[in-house]
Design a protein around this motif. Structure first.
Motif, PDB file in Angstrom:
ATOM      1  N   MET A 243     -15.272  41.447  61.033  1.00 17.06           N
ATOM      2  CA  MET A 243     -15.055  40.010  61.226  1.00 17.06           C
ATOM      3  C   MET A 243     -13.569  39.662  61.175  1.00 17.06           C
ATOM      4  O   MET A 243     -13.084  38.850  61.970  1.00 17.06           O
ATOM      5  CB  MET A 243     -15.850  39.222  60.188  1.00 17.06           C
ATOM      6  CG  MET A 243     -17.347  39.246  60.465  1.00 17.06           C
ATOM      7  SD  MET A 243     -18.300  38.108  59.419  1.00 17.06           S
ATOM      8  CE  MET A 243     -18.336  39.017  57.891  1.00 17.06           C
ATOM      9  N   ALA A 244     -12.853  40.293  60.256  1.00 17.25           N
ATOM     10  CA  ALA A 244     -11.405  40.054  60.181  1.00 17.25           C
ATOM     11  C   ALA A 244     -10.712  40.514  61.457  1.00 17.25           C
ATOM     12  O   ALA A 244      -9.846  39.816  62.004  1.00 17.25           O
ATOM     13  CB  ALA A 244     -10.829  40.769  58.964  1.00 17.25           C
ATOM     14  N   VAL A 245     -11.099  41.690  61.937  1.00 14.85           N
ATOM     15  CA  VAL A 245     -10.481  42.236  63.149  1.00 14.85           C
ATOM     16  C   VAL A 245     -10.834  41.383  64.365  1.00 14.85           C
ATOM     17  O   VAL A 245      -9.986  41.120  65.227  1.00 14.85           O
ATOM     18  CB  VAL A 245     -10.899  43.706  63.344  1.00 14.85           C
ATOM     19  CG1 VAL A 245     -10.497  44.215  64.723  1.00 14.85           C
ATOM     20  CG2 VAL A 245     -10.266  44.585  62.257  1.00 14.85           C
ATOM     21  N   MET A 246     -12.090  40.937  64.451  1.00 14.17           N
ATOM     22  CA  MET A 246     -12.492  40.076  65.567  1.00 14.17           C
ATOM     23  C   MET A 246     -11.678  38.781  65.595  1.00 14.17           C
ATOM     24  O   MET A 246     -11.231  38.340  66.666  1.00 14.17           O
ATOM     25  CB  MET A 246     -13.975  39.745  65.464  1.00 14.17           C
ATOM     26  CG  MET A 246     -14.909  40.882  65.809  1.00 14.17           C
ATOM     27  SD  MET A 246     -16.625  40.354  65.526  1.00 14.17           S
ATOM     28  CE  MET A 246     -17.501  41.870  65.910  1.00 14.17           C
ATOM     29  N   GLU A 247     -11.491  38.159  64.446  1.00 14.37           N
ATOM     30  CA  GLU A 247     -10.682  36.939  64.408  1.00 14.37           C
ATOM     31  C   GLU A 247      -9.252  37.228  64.843  1.00 14.37           C
ATOM     32  O   GLU A 247      -8.638  36.443  65.576  1.00 14.37           O
ATOM     33  CB  GLU A 247     -10.700  36.331  63.005  1.00 14.37           C
ATOM     34  CG  GLU A 247     -11.994  35.612  62.668  1.00 14.37           C
ATOM     35  CD  GLU A 247     -11.800  34.547  61.610  1.00 14.37           C
ATOM     36  OE1 GLU A 247     -10.964  33.634  61.813  1.00 14.37           O
ATOM     37  OE2 GLU A 247     -12.471  34.630  60.577  1.00 14.37           O
ATOM     38  N   ALA A 248      -8.725  38.361  64.391  1.00 11.75           N
ATOM     39  CA  ALA A 248      -7.367  38.740  64.791  1.00 11.75           C
ATOM     40  C   ALA A 248      -7.302  38.992  66.293  1.00 11.75           C
ATOM     41  O   ALA A 248      -6.319  38.616  66.958  1.00 11.75           O
ATOM     42  CB  ALA A 248      -6.927  39.982  64.028  1.00 11.75           C
ATOM     43  N   GLN A 249      -8.337  39.607  66.866  1.00  6.85           N
ATOM     44  CA  GLN A 249      -8.346  39.864  68.307  1.00  6.85           C
ATOM     45  C   GLN A 249      -8.335  38.558  69.099  1.00  6.85           C
ATOM     46  O   GLN A 249      -7.649  38.449  70.121  1.00  6.85           O
ATOM     47  CB  GLN A 249      -9.580  40.703  68.684  1.00  6.85           C
ATOM     48  CG  GLN A 249      -9.474  42.154  68.230  1.00  6.85           C
ATOM     49  CD  GLN A 249     -10.695  42.965  68.625  1.00  6.85           C
ATOM     50  OE1 GLN A 249     -11.752  42.851  68.028  1.00  6.85           O
ATOM     51  NE2 GLN A 249     -10.531  43.799  69.643  1.00  6.85           N
ATOM     52  N   GLN A 250      -9.085  37.572  68.636  1.00  3.27           N
ATOM     53  CA  GLN A 250      -9.095  36.279  69.313  1.00  3.27           C
ATOM     54  C   GLN A 250      -7.712  35.623  69.234  1.00  3.27           C
ATOM     55  O   GLN A 250      -7.240  35.038  70.210  1.00  3.27           O
ATOM     56  CB  GLN A 250     -10.162  35.387  68.694  1.00  3.27           C
ATOM     57  CG  GLN A 250     -11.580  35.892  68.977  1.00  3.27           C
ATOM     58  CD  GLN A 250     -12.645  35.100  68.244  1.00  3.27           C
ATOM     59  OE1 GLN A 250     -12.728  33.888  68.384  1.00  3.27           O
ATOM     60  NE2 GLN A 250     -13.454  35.783  67.452  1.00  3.27           N
ATOM     61  N   TRP A 251      -7.064  35.732  68.083  1.00  2.00           N
ATOM     62  CA  TRP A 251      -5.718  35.181  67.932  1.00  2.00           C
ATOM     63  C   TRP A 251      -4.741  35.912  68.858  1.00  2.00           C
ATOM     64  O   TRP A 251      -3.924  35.282  69.541  1.00  2.00           O
ATOM     65  CB  TRP A 251      -5.276  35.318  66.473  1.00  2.00           C
ATOM     66  CG  TRP A 251      -3.958  34.664  66.169  1.00  2.00           C
ATOM     67  CD1 TRP A 251      -3.750  33.382  65.737  1.00  2.00           C
ATOM     68  CD2 TRP A 251      -2.650  35.271  66.271  1.00  2.00           C
ATOM     69  NE1 TRP A 251      -2.405  33.142  65.568  1.00  2.00           N
ATOM     70  CE2 TRP A 251      -1.709  34.276  65.888  1.00  2.00           C
ATOM     71  CE3 TRP A 251      -2.203  36.528  66.640  1.00  2.00           C
ATOM     72  CZ2 TRP A 251      -0.333  34.533  65.870  1.00  2.00           C
ATOM     73  CZ3 TRP A 251      -0.836  36.774  66.634  1.00  2.00           C
ATOM     74  CH2 TRP A 251       0.091  35.788  66.252  1.00  2.00           C
ATOM     75  N   CYS A 252      -4.836  37.231  68.880  1.00  2.29           N
ATOM     76  CA  CYS A 252      -3.939  38.036  69.715  1.00  2.29           C
ATOM     77  C   CYS A 252      -4.113  37.738  71.198  1.00  2.29           C
ATOM     78  O   CYS A 252      -3.175  37.889  71.987  1.00  2.29           O
ATOM     79  CB  CYS A 252      -4.178  39.525  69.471  1.00  2.29           C
ATOM     80  SG  CYS A 252      -3.642  40.152  67.870  1.00  2.29           S
ATOM     81  N   ASP A 253      -5.307  37.339  71.595  1.00  2.37           N
ATOM     82  CA  ASP A 253      -5.585  37.135  73.009  1.00  2.37           C
ATOM     83  C   ASP A 253      -4.979  35.845  73.560  1.00  2.37           C
ATOM     84  O   ASP A 253      -4.831  35.713  74.780  1.00  2.37           O
ATOM     85  CB  ASP A 253      -7.103  37.118  73.231  1.00  2.37           C
ATOM     86  CG  ASP A 253      -7.522  37.952  74.434  1.00  2.37           C
ATOM     87  OD1 ASP A 253      -6.876  38.986  74.692  1.00  2.37           O
ATOM     88  OD2 ASP A 253      -8.498  37.585  75.103  1.00  2.37           O
ATOM     89  N   SER A 254      -4.633  34.933  72.692  1.00  2.00           N
ATOM     90  CA  SER A 254      -4.091  33.659  73.155  1.00  2.00           C
ATOM     91  C   SER A 254      -2.643  33.825  73.622  1.00  2.00           C
ATOM     92  O   SER A 254      -1.795  34.328  72.887  1.00  2.00           O
ATOM     93  CB  SER A 254      -4.141  32.614  72.030  1.00  2.00           C
ATOM     94  OG  SER A 254      -3.430  31.455  72.397  1.00  2.00           O
ATOM     95  N   MET A 255      -2.363  33.385  74.833  1.00  2.00           N
ATOM     96  CA  MET A 255      -0.994  33.458  75.354  1.00  2.00           C
ATOM     97  C   MET A 255      -0.027  32.644  74.491  1.00  2.00           C
ATOM     98  O   MET A 255       1.158  32.950  74.425  1.00  2.00           O
ATOM     99  CB  MET A 255      -0.950  32.976  76.803  1.00  2.00           C
ATOM    100  CG  MET A 255      -1.437  33.994  77.809  1.00  2.00           C
ATOM    101  SD  MET A 255      -0.334  35.446  77.902  1.00  2.00           S
ATOM    102  CE  MET A 255      -1.304  36.537  78.961  1.00  2.00           C
TER     103      MET A 255
END
Length: 432
Positions: free
Chosen positions: A278-290
Motif C-alpha cells: 500500500m505504501a509503494v502503491m501510494e508512492a507510485q501514484q505520486w511519482c506518476d504525476s507530472m
C-alpha cells in the motif's frame, strides 16, 4: 517508553510518541487514503529493502521520504542502497535477520533465477515472491561515440560492419548489461539479435553495475550498454556516447523492475507485506504525476540516494529525450510509468515472457513448466488485496492476470498462452 521502576512514560518516550503521531497526522493529510485505518495490523513494524541507484527505484525512495511506510504501520522500514544486482542477490540470500535484506527493488527475472537456484551459490534455491511491478519503460541502449557515423538507432544491424572491422583488428566487442538473465541483458540481446548480431558469438557480454556504466564507457571498457536511467541521460549530458533507442521503442509498455521479497518473509508477515504494498502503491501514484517530477528528481538526486545532478534524472522522466546523436524529442510517451497503464500490477503474462526469453538464451531449460513457476513466485493476489484495502479505483485493478498478446518492434508477437510459438519465430533459436 515506560520507566521500569515507576511505570510512567518517560519525557523522551512521550516526545517520540507525540512526534510520531504528528508525523502520521501530517502524512494522512498529504495522502488522504482511508487504508491506514482499514488495513489489518502489520506483524512487524519494519523491513529491510534494497535498491540500486536507478530512477525506477523511486517508489521505494519516495515512500521512505514521504513517510508512507509509517502511514501504513511500518515506521521502521529501511531502504538501503546496494552496490550491484549481485550484492542485492547476496543480501537477499542472507535475509534481513542475518544482516542482509528482506526484499528489494529488483530486476523482474531475478526472483525467478533465485527461486530456482540458477544464480545462487551452489545453486541452492531461495524461495522468492514478486509483490508488484515498480515501473514500465524508460531503460536505454547506449552506444560509444565512435559508432556515431553508423547512424544506429532501432536497427542494430547498422553496427555489424563496424563490429566486424573492429574484431578483424583483433579487438574485442563488449556489450555491457547489469546482471545475467536480468532485464537489461534481455533487452540488449533482443535488440542485437533482431539486427542479426548474435550476442553469444559476435560480442562479449559483460556485467557492470548501473552507476558504473558511464565511467566505464568513458575509458573505453565497452562499446554498447543497456541500463536504466539516469545513466543513459548522464552519458549524453557528459558527451561520451549516445542513446540508440529506449527500451519502450523495442516494446512499448514493457515491464521492468519489481518489488521482490523473500517468500518466507511474506508467509510470516502477510499483513506487513500488504502494508508495504500500500505504501509503494501510494508512492507510485505520486511519482506518476507530472506535477511531481521536479521534486522527484531533486529527491532522487540527493547524496544519500543517487548522488547525481537532478537534471540527469528529470528530462527523460518527462519524456524529453536528447539521444545525443542530434535527435531530440519533447513530450514523448517514452517516459517512465509508475502507475498508469497497469504499471504497478504484476501481470503473470509478463513474467511468462521473461522466463521464455531466458529459456531462449539458456538460463532456463526449454521444457521448463513456465506456468507452474510463475504461479509459485508471482503474488498478484496480494497486490489485489492491498489495492482493495487502499481503495484503489476498480478501473485501476486489472480484470485478468494476463495482458494478452504483446507485439515487439520487429513484428514478433508473444502469446503468453503459447510461449513456444514465440520462441520458434525468433531469428536466433533457443539455446541448446
Amino acid at each position: 517508553m515506560k520507566n521500569i521502576l515507576t511505570g510512567s512514560v518517560s519525557r523522551r518516550g512521550l516526545l517520540k510518541t507525540t512526534a510520531t503521531a504528528a508525523l502520521i497526522t501530517a502524512i494522512r493529510s498529504a495522502f488522504p487514503s482511508g487504508a491506514f485505518a482499514a488495513a489489518a495490523t502489520p506483524e512487524v513494524t519494519g523491513a529491510k529493502l534494497g535498491y540500486i541507484a536507478l530512477t525506477d527505484a523511486a517508489p521505494l525512495v519516495v515512500a521512505a521520504e514521504k513517510g508512507l511506510f509509517a502511514k501504513h504501520g511500518m515506521p521502521d522500514v529501511e531502504v538501503i542502497k546496494q552496490a550491484s544486482w549481485g550484492a542485492t542477490r547476496d543480501n537477499l540470500v542472507l535475509g534481513g535477520a542475518s544482516n542482509g535484506i528482506d526484499g528489494a527493488h529488483i530486476l523482474t527475472p531475478m526472483p525467478y533465477l533465485m527461486h530456482t537456484g540458477k544464480v545462487t551459490q551452489n545453486n541452492v534455491p531461495v524461495p522468492m515472491a514478486i509483490l508488484a511491478r515498480l515501473n514500465l519503460d524508460s531503460q536505454g541502449i547506449s552506444v560509444a561515440k565512435e559508432y556515431a557515423e553508423t547512424g544506429v538507432q532501432l536497427d542494430a544491424s547498422k553496427l555489424k560492419a563496424a563490429f566486424e572491422k573492429k574484431k578483424a583488428e583483433g579487438k574485442e566487442i563488449k556489450a555491457a548489461m547489469t546482471f545475467p538473465g536480468g532485464t537489461h541483458d534481455l533487452w540488449i540481446r533482443y535488440w542485437l539479435a533482431a539486427g542479426g548480431i548474435d550476442p553469444d558469438k559476435d560480442v562479449s557480454t559483460i556485467v557492470v553495475p548501473p552507476p558504473q556504466m558511464v565511467a566505464n564507457m568513458k575509458v573505453g571498457n565497452m562499446d554498447v550498454f543497456c541500463v536504466g536511467e539516469p545513466w543513459n541521460e548522464q552519458l549524453v549530458n557528459q558527451g561520451i556516447g549516445f542513446t540508440a533507442c529506449t527500451t519502450g521503442e523495442l516494446w512499448m509498455g514493457h515491464p521492468e523492475k519489481a518489488l521482490g521479497m523473500r517468500a518466507d518473509w511474506v508467509e510470516k508477515n502477510p499483513n506487513a507485506a500488504k502494508a508495504l504494498l500500500m505504501a509503494v502503491m501510494e508512492a507510485q501514484q505520486w511519482c506518476d504525476s507530472m506535477d511531481n517530477k521536479d521534486e522527484m528528481s531533486t529527491i532522487l538526486g540527493k547524496r544519500q540516494w543517487f548522488n547525481v545532478p537532478p537534471k540527469d534524472v528529470l528530462g527523460r522522466l518527462k519524456g524529453d529525450i536528447n539521444y545525443g546523436n542530434e535527435r531530440i524529442v519533447h513530450g514523448s510517451d517514452l517516459y517512465m510509468k509508475f502507475w498508469k497503464d497497469g504499471a504497478s500490477y504484476p501481470y503473470k503474462s509478463h513474467d511468462t515472457w521473461f522466463i521464455a526469453e531466458n529459456a531462449r538464451w539458456g538460463k532456463f531449460a526449454p521444457d521448463t513448466d513456465i506456468k507452474a513457476l510463475v504461479d509459485q513466485v508471482n503474488r498478484e493476489d496480494l497486490w489485489r488485496e492491498a489495492a482493495q484495502a487502499l481503495g484503489v479505483a476498480a478501473a485501476d485493478i486489472p480484470a485478468s492476470p494476463s495482458r494478452g498478446k504483446e507485439t515487439f518492434f520487429d513484428g514478433k508477437v508473444f502469446d503468453p498462452e503459447n510461449p513456444s510459438s514465440y520462441l520458434e519465430s525468433l531469428s536466433i533459436k533457443v539455446a541448446s
